[in-house]
Motif scaffolding. Sequence first.
Motif, PDB file in Angstrom:
ATOM      1  N   PRO A 166       2.579  -9.036   5.351  1.00 48.13           N
ATOM      2  CA  PRO A 166       1.330  -9.951   4.845  1.00 48.13           C
ATOM      3  C   PRO A 166       0.070  -9.129   4.147  1.00 48.13           C
ATOM      4  CG  PRO A 166       1.964 -10.946   6.743  1.00 48.13           C
ATOM      5  CD  PRO A 166       3.046  -9.709   6.751  1.00 48.13           C
ATOM      6  N   LEU A 167       0.102  -7.920   4.669  1.00 48.25           N
ATOM      7  CA  LEU A 167      -0.847  -7.031   4.096  1.00 48.25           C
ATOM      8  C   LEU A 167      -0.749  -6.992   2.753  1.00 48.25           C
ATOM      9  CD1 LEU A 167      -1.416  -4.469   7.122  1.00 48.25           C
ATOM     10  CD2 LEU A 167      -2.849  -6.455   6.460  1.00 48.25           C
ATOM     11  N   LYS A 168       0.218  -6.787   2.059  1.00 50.69           N
ATOM     12  CA  LYS A 168       0.256  -6.624   0.635  1.00 50.69           C
ATOM     13  C   LYS A 168      -0.576  -7.667  -0.096  1.00 50.69           C
ATOM     14  CE  LYS A 168       4.369  -5.691  -1.415  1.00 50.69           C
ATOM     15  NZ  LYS A 168       6.031  -5.801  -1.748  1.00 50.69           N
ATOM     16  N   GLU A 169      -0.404  -8.777   0.274  1.00 47.34           N
ATOM     17  CA  GLU A 169      -1.141  -9.812  -0.450  1.00 47.34           C
ATOM     18  C   GLU A 169      -2.558  -9.660   0.045  1.00 47.34           C
ATOM     19  OE1 GLU A 169      -0.408 -14.406   0.070  1.00 47.34           O
ATOM     20  OE2 GLU A 169       1.597 -13.366  -0.366  1.00 47.34           O
ATOM     21  N   TYR A 170      -2.985  -9.229   1.168  1.00 44.65           N
ATOM     22  CA  TYR A 170      -4.277  -9.112   1.542  1.00 44.65           C
ATOM     23  C   TYR A 170      -5.041  -8.167   0.652  1.00 44.65           C
ATOM     24  CZ  TYR A 170      -8.080  -8.036   4.838  1.00 44.65           C
ATOM     25  OH  TYR A 170      -9.385  -8.001   5.439  1.00 44.65           O
ATOM     26  N   TYR A 171      -4.275  -7.028   0.433  1.00 41.48           N
ATOM     27  CA  TYR A 171      -4.769  -5.855  -0.283  1.00 41.48           C
ATOM     28  C   TYR A 171      -4.730  -6.268  -1.767  1.00 41.48           C
ATOM     29  CZ  TYR A 171      -6.071  -3.443   4.085  1.00 41.48           C
ATOM     30  OH  TYR A 171      -6.733  -3.345   5.245  1.00 41.48           O
TER      31      TYR A 171
END
Length: 215
Positions: free
Chosen positions: A181-186
């Motif tokens: 989910p960090l992909k979307e976050y960044y």
Amino acid sequence: MNLLLFGPPGAGKGTQSQILVDKLGLVHLSTGDLFRAAIKGGTELGLKAQSYMDKGELVPDSVVVGMVKEKLEELERDTGFILDGFPRTVAQAQALEQMLGSLSLKLDACVFLEVPREDLVRRLSGRRVCKNCGAVYHVDSKPTSKEGVCDICEGQVVQRPDDEEAVIVTRLQTYEENTQPLKEYYDSQELLVGVDGVGSTEEVFSRIQSQLEMA
Ligand code: AP5
Ligand code: MG
Ligand code: ZN
């Protein structure tokens, strides 16, 4: 330059970090390496981390965040850094944002290394590491000159305990559930730089370099 390098287990975060350290003089902060050093040193932190690592689960956020905070505070003001293996959850990413803010620091880019699952399993199961200096090898793509002996320090070269097949499966699952989910976050912060992580280590590095110039 302050970078974050993330991606699944075995994507080449440690390998590419080492090249970035050599070429750009950045400081490498790997939470996995810090925990392994703590385990080797028999410290309280190591004791806390080991049971989670052996199972392929995440060490609790509170433990990781405290450790990273200490390391960031110790950094020389004008030295760039690479974070490898942290953050691994959205909560960690939020904690990082706070820590950097309070130190008047910021991330310049978050490099995501994309590698298909079959390659990840092959990379992890064939990885070997030097017990003494931490140098990383691979039985096929980067073998030691003499079997089981480190080319750099002649230390013993072994398999990481969490590179056993069963633990690899758990690590990949932990990654998909918590870190992906960090992909979307960044991406939403316009910091995400996606890089194809397949190919020789030099090829991957030159992709990172050219993507960063464009970013
Ligand atoms: P950590 O040590 O960070 O492990 P990881 O994320 O699973 O990643 P790896 O270190 O296994 O892979 P890598 O991407 O660095 O790949 P490498 O370059 O070595 O974390 C370990 C554990 O600590 C976690 O499971 C967790 O328990 C705990 N932890 C750490 N951080 C945490 C956090 N923030 N929160 C909570 N818990 C945390 O390459 C792999 C192999 O492939 C090598 O053999 C290499 O030679 C080979 N290779 C590399 N590049 C290539 C290429 N281009 N072609 C062919 N082979 C290649
Ligand atoms: Mg690593
Ligand atoms: Zn060595």
